[in-house]
Design a protein around this motif. Structure first.
Motif, PDB file in Angstrom:
ATOM      1  N   LEU A  85     110.409 -61.877 -27.672  1.00  0.00           N
ATOM      2  CA  LEU A  85     110.411 -61.492 -26.269  1.00  0.00           C
ATOM      3  C   LEU A  85     109.708 -62.546 -25.415  1.00  0.00           C
ATOM      4  CD1 LEU A  85     109.621 -57.701 -26.744  1.00  0.00           C
ATOM      5  CD2 LEU A  85     111.736 -58.630 -25.795  1.00  0.00           C
ATOM      6  N   THR A  86     108.591 -63.074 -25.921  1.00  0.00           N
ATOM      7  CA  THR A  86     107.872 -64.127 -25.202  1.00  0.00           C
ATOM      8  C   THR A  86     108.757 -65.343 -24.988  1.00  0.00           C
ATOM      9  OG1 THR A  86     105.684 -63.463 -26.010  1.00  0.00           O
ATOM     10  CG2 THR A  86     105.931 -65.749 -25.313  1.00  0.00           C
ATOM     11  N   LEU A  87     109.454 -65.767 -26.026  1.00  0.00           N
ATOM     12  CA  LEU A  87     110.281 -66.960 -25.901  1.00  0.00           C
ATOM     13  C   LEU A  87     111.428 -66.736 -24.918  1.00  0.00           C
ATOM     14  CD1 LEU A  87     111.201 -69.396 -28.726  1.00  0.00           C
ATOM     15  CD2 LEU A  87     112.844 -68.876 -26.950  1.00  0.00           C
ATOM     16  N   THR A  88     111.959 -65.517 -24.878  1.00  0.00           N
ATOM     17  CA  THR A  88     113.025 -65.224 -23.925  1.00  0.00           C
ATOM     18  C   THR A  88     112.520 -65.339 -22.491  1.00  0.00           C
ATOM     19  OG1 THR A  88     114.012 -63.711 -25.543  1.00  0.00           O
ATOM     20  CG2 THR A  88     114.801 -63.547 -23.280  1.00  0.00           C
ATOM     21  N   ILE A  89     111.315 -64.812 -22.234  1.00  0.00           N
ATOM     22  CA  ILE A  89     110.711 -64.939 -20.900  1.00  0.00           C
ATOM     23  C   ILE A  89     110.514 -66.404 -20.556  1.00  0.00           C
ATOM     24  CG2 ILE A  89     108.631 -64.490 -19.545  1.00  0.00           C
ATOM     25  CD1 ILE A  89     108.331 -61.871 -21.203  1.00  0.00           C
ATOM     26  N   LEU A  90     109.950 -67.160 -21.491  1.00  0.00           N
ATOM     27  CA  LEU A  90     109.712 -68.587 -21.279  1.00  0.00           C
ATOM     28  C   LEU A  90     111.007 -69.316 -20.939  1.00  0.00           C
ATOM     29  CD1 LEU A  90     108.442 -71.446 -21.614  1.00  0.00           C
ATOM     30  CD2 LEU A  90     108.700 -71.132 -24.095  1.00  0.00           C
ATOM     31  N   ALA A  91     112.034 -69.128 -21.749  1.00  0.00           N
ATOM     32  CA  ALA A  91     113.285 -69.854 -21.538  1.00  0.00           C
ATOM     33  C   ALA A  91     113.967 -69.409 -20.252  1.00  0.00           C
ATOM     34  CB  ALA A  91     114.213 -69.660 -22.735  1.00  0.00           C
ATOM     35  N   HIS A  92     113.846 -68.134 -19.900  1.00  0.00           N
ATOM     36  CA  HIS A  92     114.396 -67.626 -18.639  1.00  0.00           C
ATOM     37  C   HIS A  92     113.793 -68.392 -17.465  1.00  0.00           C
ATOM     38  CE1 HIS A  92     115.777 -64.162 -15.984  1.00  0.00           C
ATOM     39  NE2 HIS A  92     114.900 -64.782 -15.194  1.00  0.00           N
ATOM     40  N   GLU A  93     112.462 -68.490 -17.426  1.00  0.00           N
ATOM     41  CA  GLU A  93     111.805 -69.168 -16.308  1.00  0.00           C
ATOM     42  C   GLU A  93     112.061 -70.679 -16.362  1.00  0.00           C
ATOM     43  OE1 GLU A  93     110.927 -67.212 -14.141  1.00  0.00           O
ATOM     44  OE2 GLU A  93     110.719 -65.385 -15.308  1.00  0.00           O
ATOM     45  N   GLN A  94     112.139 -71.237 -17.567  1.00  0.00           N
ATOM     46  CA  GLN A  94     112.420 -72.667 -17.681  1.00  0.00           C
ATOM     47  C   GLN A  94     113.814 -72.997 -17.167  1.00  0.00           C
ATOM     48  OE1 GLN A  94     110.035 -75.320 -19.462  1.00  0.00           O
ATOM     49  NE2 GLN A  94     111.101 -75.715 -17.547  1.00  0.00           N
ATOM     50  N   GLN A  95     114.764 -72.105 -17.420  1.00  0.00           N
ATOM     51  CA  GLN A  95     116.115 -72.323 -16.914  1.00  0.00           C
ATOM     52  C   GLN A  95     116.139 -72.297 -15.391  1.00  0.00           C
ATOM     53  OE1 GLN A  95     118.559 -70.420 -15.343  1.00  0.00           O
ATOM     54  NE2 GLN A  95     120.496 -71.345 -15.993  1.00  0.00           N
ATOM     55  N   HIS A  96     115.369 -71.385 -14.793  1.00  0.00           N
ATOM     56  CA  HIS A  96     115.269 -71.358 -13.333  1.00  0.00           C
ATOM     57  C   HIS A  96     114.805 -72.709 -12.795  1.00  0.00           C
ATOM     58  CE1 HIS A  96     116.257 -67.326 -12.100  1.00  0.00           C
ATOM     59  NE2 HIS A  96     115.309 -66.741 -12.811  1.00  0.00           N
ATOM     60  N   GLN A  97     113.791 -73.286 -13.429  1.00  0.00           N
ATOM     61  CA  GLN A  97     113.278 -74.583 -12.979  1.00  0.00           C
ATOM     62  C   GLN A  97     114.335 -75.668 -13.087  1.00  0.00           C
ATOM     63  OE1 GLN A  97     109.664 -75.716 -15.010  1.00  0.00           O
ATOM     64  NE2 GLN A  97     108.408 -74.980 -13.313  1.00  0.00           N
ATOM     65  N   LEU A  98     115.056 -75.678 -14.176  1.00  0.00           N
ATOM     66  CA  LEU A  98     116.096 -76.693 -14.351  1.00  0.00           C
ATOM     67  C   LEU A  98     117.203 -76.523 -13.321  1.00  0.00           C
ATOM     68  CD1 LEU A  98     116.191 -76.831 -18.225  1.00  0.00           C
ATOM     69  CD2 LEU A  98     115.970 -78.825 -16.729  1.00  0.00           C
TER      70      LEU A  98
ATOM     71  N   GLN B 293     107.748 -74.251 -25.452  1.00  0.00           N
ATOM     72  CA  GLN B 293     108.214 -74.709 -24.139  1.00  0.00           C
ATOM     73  C   GLN B 293     108.930 -76.044 -24.261  1.00  0.00           C
ATOM     74  OE1 GLN B 293     106.697 -77.500 -22.254  1.00  0.00           O
ATOM     75  NE2 GLN B 293     108.330 -77.254 -20.727  1.00  0.00           N
ATOM     76  N   GLU B 294     108.381 -76.930 -25.046  1.00  0.00           N
ATOM     77  CA  GLU B 294     109.017 -78.237 -25.246  1.00  0.00           C
ATOM     78  C   GLU B 294     110.399 -78.077 -25.868  1.00  0.00           C
ATOM     79  OE1 GLU B 294     108.121 -82.387 -27.708  1.00  0.00           O
ATOM     80  OE2 GLU B 294     106.473 -81.061 -27.136  1.00  0.00           O
ATOM     81  N   ASP B 295     110.500 -77.215 -26.866  1.00  0.00           N
ATOM     82  CA  ASP B 295     111.800 -76.990 -27.522  1.00  0.00           C
ATOM     83  C   ASP B 295     112.806 -76.368 -26.551  1.00  0.00           C
ATOM     84  OD1 ASP B 295     110.751 -78.006 -29.863  1.00  0.00           O
ATOM     85  OD2 ASP B 295     110.401 -76.038 -30.784  1.00  0.00           O
ATOM     86  N   ALA B 296     112.342 -75.388 -25.760  1.00  0.00           N
ATOM     87  CA  ALA B 296     113.238 -74.733 -24.805  1.00  0.00           C
ATOM     88  C   ALA B 296     113.705 -75.723 -23.742  1.00  0.00           C
ATOM     89  CB  ALA B 296     112.537 -73.545 -24.151  1.00  0.00           C
ATOM     90  N   TRP B 297     112.785 -76.561 -23.273  1.00  0.00           N
ATOM     91  CA  TRP B 297     113.150 -77.572 -22.276  1.00  0.00           C
ATOM     92  C   TRP B 297     114.227 -78.504 -22.818  1.00  0.00           C
ATOM     93  CZ3 TRP B 297     112.259 -79.022 -17.259  1.00  0.00           C
ATOM     94  CH2 TRP B 297     112.634 -80.325 -16.914  1.00  0.00           C
ATOM     95  N   ARG B 298     114.049 -78.978 -24.037  1.00  0.00           N
ATOM     96  CA  ARG B 298     114.998 -79.939 -24.605  1.00  0.00           C
ATOM     97  C   ARG B 298     116.358 -79.288 -24.841  1.00  0.00           C
ATOM     98  NH1 ARG B 298     110.471 -83.104 -27.611  1.00  0.00           N
ATOM     99  NH2 ARG B 298     110.245 -84.808 -26.117  1.00  0.00           N
ATOM    100  N   TYR B 299     116.356 -78.057 -25.290  1.00  0.00           N
ATOM    101  CA  TYR B 299     117.632 -77.366 -25.504  1.00  0.00           C
ATOM    102  C   TYR B 299     118.363 -77.165 -24.187  1.00  0.00           C
ATOM    103  CZ  TYR B 299     120.916 -73.571 -26.320  1.00  0.00           C
ATOM    104  OH  TYR B 299     122.046 -72.792 -26.340  1.00  0.00           O
ATOM    105  N   LEU B 300     117.664 -76.625 -23.197  1.00  0.00           N
ATOM    106  CA  LEU B 300     118.301 -76.296 -21.923  1.00  0.00           C
ATOM    107  C   LEU B 300     118.641 -77.537 -21.105  1.00  0.00           C
ATOM    108  CD1 LEU B 300     116.042 -73.245 -21.003  1.00  0.00           C
ATOM    109  CD2 LEU B 300     118.439 -73.151 -21.707  1.00  0.00           C
ATOM    110  N   SER B 301     117.788 -78.545 -21.123  1.00  0.00           N
ATOM    111  CA  SER B 301     118.052 -79.744 -20.322  1.00  0.00           C
ATOM    112  C   SER B 301     119.205 -80.565 -20.883  1.00  0.00           C
ATOM    113  CB  SER B 301     116.793 -80.608 -20.206  1.00  0.00           C
ATOM    114  OG  SER B 301     116.387 -81.102 -21.463  1.00  0.00           O
TER     115      SER B 301
END
Length: 348
Positions: free
Chosen positions: A192-205, A131-139
């Motif tokens: 698949l898990t990471l894709t779900i995580l990043a999908h929802e994290q992108q929504h938040q951003l 989650q931390e990695d996905a947040w930093r990439y997307l943000s």
């Protein structure tokens, strides 16, 4: 929808929690769930709380116990044990209470709390770090506003394990989301898990970036979240074969197009259940084609990422059409190939 007399001062209702069956709680159903192991409860705003129609102001939730008080968490703390409930037209929120086991960490000034059906397994699978990695990439692509208030710099993530791919999904709130994760540690389930995580994290951003602006059209919001979930997966360092297999499930330029995404948005608005899944597949393919066109025109010096801040702060038409200024800028970079992609994927 409830209708109450004008002089009504109090409304009461009962929330019935579904008892969780191990590995069988579908996050996308957004139900309120009781977990016997703990025990603890997930309270879901979309299916369990009332919001006043026409009232755009957020309200607050106070969880009061008749017996011994229990720990509780929401996304945004107000004061005196109260949590923010978003206004009617905004993304929902989720709340948890009971014998909670959580993990907290700071990610770029945001306090992130993780709660799970099995927090030890979630940590063992590396999902807190993911989650931390996905947040930093997307943000880095769609940065939250610098003036985001301290009370808005709190995130809650609720993890629910599954083994069946048909059950896997998520639901994003303004500052909280629930997400299924695969209990298996093999490369494909974890991709698949990471894709779900990043999908929802992108929504938040996106919610953070858009602020008080109206929500994105559903086709835009879901397709962008899916495509950037795949982009986050690609840079995650996970098994390349599994990463490619997940991407190929969604991005396929050879897939026949029977109607454009704007037309599918119209069908979605009329209640067509076939529309939403198409936003993931055809939508992700559309953004992938745009991304490739920009990268080719700029010899990889630019990509779709460059245009995200403009797109996410733009106003969209009621019919779900892309903003004119966004299309003009894309065309100035990638030329007429943009029009071909728009005509084929988005339509009139």
């Amino acid at each position: 929808m409830w209708k109450v007399p004008p002089d009504c001062t109090k409304a009461s209702w009962t929330v019935r929690f579904v008892t969780a069956q191990p590995g069988q709680v579908e996050a996308s159903k957004q139900k309120s769930v009781y977990f016997p192991t703990g025990p603890w409860r997930l309270l879901s705003d979309p299916t369990s709380l009332l919001r006043l129609q026409g009232d755009e102001a957020p309200s607050t939730l106070a969880i009061v116990f008749s017996g011994t008080p229990m720990p509780q968490l929401g996304a945004t703390a107000i004061d005196n044990g109260r949590w923010r409930v978003p206004s009617l037209n905004n993304a929902p929120e989720f709340y948890v209470f009971g014998n909670l086991k959580s993990v907290e960490h700071d990610v770029d000034g945001f306090l992130v709390r993780h709660v799970a059906d099995n927090i030890d397994r979630v940590q063992r699978l590396g999902l807190v770090r993911a989650q931390e990695d996905a947040w930093r990439y997307l943000s880095a692509i769609m940065p939250p506003p610098a003036d985001t208030r301290p009370q808005d710099r709190q995130l809650l993530i609720v993890w629910l394990g599954v083994r069946d791919r048909k059950m896997a999904g998520g639901a994003a709130g303004s500052r909280s989301f629930v997400a299924n994760y695969f209990e298996q540690s093999e490369p494909l389930p974890q991709a698949l898990t990471l894709t779900i995580l990043a999908h929802e994290q992108q929504h938040q951003l996106v919610d953070l970036v858009r602020g008080n602006r109206p929500p994105l059209p559903v086709w835009v919001g879901e397709s962008l979240a899916q495509y950037y979930g795949l982009k986050a997966l690609a840079q995650s360092g996970l098994d390349m074969k599994a990463t490619a297999e997940v991407r190929d499930r969604y991005v396929d330029a050879a897939r026949p197009v029977t109607a454009g995404l704007v037309e599918w948005q119209r069908r979605h608005d009329k209640g067509d259940p076939a529309a939403h899944p198409l936003f993931y597949r055809r939508g992700a393919t559309f953004w992938a084609l745009l991304d490739a066109a920009v990268q080719k025109a700029r010899a990889d010096a630019q990509s779709l990422d460059t245009f995200m801040p403009q797109l996410l702060t733009a106003e969209f038409g009621a019919d779900g059409q892309l903003p004119h200024a966004f299309v003009v800028r894309l065309r100035s970079v990638a030329g007429p190939s943009i029009d071909d992609i728009l005509a084929r994927c988005v339509g009139p």
